[in-house]
Design a protein around this motif. Structure first.
Motif, PDB file in Angstrom:
ATOM      1  N   LEU A  75       0.831  -1.203   0.000  1.00 50.32           N
ATOM      2  CA  LEU A  75       0.000   0.000   0.000  1.00 50.32           C
ATOM      3  C   LEU A  75       0.868   1.256   0.000  1.00 50.32           C
ATOM      4  O   LEU A  75       2.016   1.228   0.438  1.00 50.32           O
ATOM      5  N   LYS A  76       0.294   2.349  -0.474  1.00 51.56           N
ATOM      6  CA  LYS A  76       1.018   3.616  -0.594  1.00 51.56           C
ATOM      7  C   LYS A  76       1.463   4.114   0.780  1.00 51.56           C
ATOM      8  O   LYS A  76       0.681   4.122   1.729  1.00 51.56           O
ATOM      9  N   ALA A  77       2.723   4.565   0.844  1.00 53.68           N
ATOM     10  CA  ALA A  77       3.261   5.075   2.103  1.00 53.68           C
ATOM     11  C   ALA A  77       4.188   6.255   1.864  1.00 53.68           C
ATOM     12  O   ALA A  77       5.191   6.418   2.549  1.00 53.68           O
ATOM     13  N   GLU A  78       3.870   7.082   0.871  1.00 49.74           N
ATOM     14  CA  GLU A  78       4.663   8.277   0.566  1.00 49.74           C
ATOM     15  C   GLU A  78       3.770   9.499   0.670  1.00 49.74           C
ATOM     16  O   GLU A  78       2.628   9.482   0.209  1.00 49.74           O
ATOM     17  N   GLN A 130      -4.337   8.385   2.902  1.00 48.09           N
ATOM     18  CA  GLN A 130      -5.523   7.962   3.649  1.00 48.09           C
ATOM     19  C   GLN A 130      -5.340   6.473   3.904  1.00 48.09           C
ATOM     20  O   GLN A 130      -5.350   5.678   2.967  1.00 48.09           O
ATOM     21  N   VAL A 131      -5.129   6.082   5.159  1.00 51.54           N
ATOM     22  CA  VAL A 131      -4.903   4.675   5.489  1.00 51.54           C
ATOM     23  C   VAL A 131      -6.262   3.986   5.630  1.00 51.54           C
ATOM     24  O   VAL A 131      -7.063   4.357   6.485  1.00 51.54           O
ATOM     25  N   ASP A 132      -6.512   2.998   4.771  1.00 52.04           N
ATOM     26  CA  ASP A 132      -7.768   2.251   4.773  1.00 52.04           C
ATOM     27  C   ASP A 132      -7.547   0.926   5.494  1.00 52.04           C
ATOM     28  O   ASP A 132      -6.944  -0.006   4.944  1.00 52.04           O
ATOM     29  N   LEU A 133      -8.006   0.854   6.730  1.00 52.70           N
ATOM     30  CA  LEU A 133      -7.793  -0.348   7.545  1.00 52.70           C
ATOM     31  C   LEU A 133      -8.433  -1.577   6.919  1.00 52.70           C
ATOM     32  O   LEU A 133      -7.891  -2.685   7.013  1.00 52.70           O
ATOM     33  N   ASP A 134      -9.572  -1.403   6.258  1.00 56.54           N
ATOM     34  CA  ASP A 134     -10.256  -2.533   5.619  1.00 56.54           C
ATOM     35  C   ASP A 134      -9.405  -3.137   4.507  1.00 56.54           C
ATOM     36  O   ASP A 134      -9.412  -4.349   4.307  1.00 56.54           O
ATOM     37  N   LYS A 135      -8.662  -2.295   3.778  1.00 56.48           N
ATOM     38  CA  LYS A 135      -7.794  -2.804   2.714  1.00 56.48           C
ATOM     39  C   LYS A 135      -6.569  -3.521   3.275  1.00 56.48           C
ATOM     40  O   LYS A 135      -5.959  -4.338   2.599  1.00 56.48           O
TER      41      LYS A 135
END
Length: 161
Positions: free
Chosen positions: A84-87, A91-96
Motif C-alpha cells: 500500500l502507498k506510504a509516501e 488515507q490509510v484504509d484499515l479494511d484494505k
C-alpha cells in the motif's frame, strides 16, 4: 460425609486460544487492525497477525503502531510490506489492510516480567519463484549495460567513417 462436587460450567463459544510463534521469520496474514489509544493517550493502530505456514502456523502476534511522528516509520514499513502507498500524505484504509499476507520477523522481549512476542520487522512477501526471477533480472541488468557499451563502441567508428 459426601465430597463436594468441584465442577463448573464454562462457555468457550467464540474464544480462541492464543499461542505465540517461535522467534524468527514467518509468513503471516494481517487478520485484524483497529484504531485505539496507547496508554499515553496517543492514537494508534493495533494489529493482529496470524502465522499461516510452518511449525508456528495458527500462532498470533499483536503489534501496536503509534501514530506519532517518531514511530511512523514502523507503520510505513508495514504499509510497504503489504503493497500500500506510504509516501507523502495518505488515507490509510484499515479494511484494505486486513487479509494481506507478508513476512514478519518475531523476537521476544521482556515486558512487565514476561516474555512477549514482538514484530521487529515487516517485509514484502516474496515467493521462491519471484526471488529467482529477481536474481535473473539483476544479472540481466548487469549484463545489458556491458552489451550496450560494446554496441556504442561499434557504432562510433561507423559514424566517423
Amino acid at each position: 460425609m459426601a465430597k463436594a462436587t468441584r465442577k463448573r460450567k464454562v462457555d468457550f463459544t467464540g474464544v480462541e486460544a492464543f499461542n505465540k510463534p517461535a522467534e524468527g521469520t514467518h509468513k503471516a496474514k494481517l487478520v485484524k487492525i483497529e484504531e485505539t489509544s496507547s496508554q499515553g493517550g496517543n492514537d494508534m493502530f493495533k494489529a493482529t497477525f496470524e502465522v499461516v505456514s510452518g511449525p508456528s502456523k495458527g500462532c498470533k502476534v499483536i503489534e501496536n503502531y503509534p501514530l506519532v511522528d517518531t514511530a511512523l516509520w514502523k507503520l510505513k514499513s508495514l504499509l510497504q510490506a503489504i503493497g500500500l502507498k506510504a509516501e507523502g500524505r495518505v488515507q490509510v484504509d484499515l479494511d484494505k489492510m486486513e487479509g494481506k499476507t507478508l513476512e514478519i520477523v518475531v523476537v521476544y522481549e521482556e515486558y512487565q516480567g514476561q516474555d512477549r512476542a514482538r514484530i521487529s520487522e515487516t517485509r514484502k512477501l516474496v515467493s521462491k519463484e519471484e526471488s529467482d526471477d529477481e536474481d535473473d533480472d539483476e544479472e540481466d541488468e548487469v549484463e545489458e549495460p556491458e552489451e550496450d557499451e560494446e554496441d556504442e563502441e561499434e557504432e562510433k567508428p561507423k559514424k566517423k567513417a
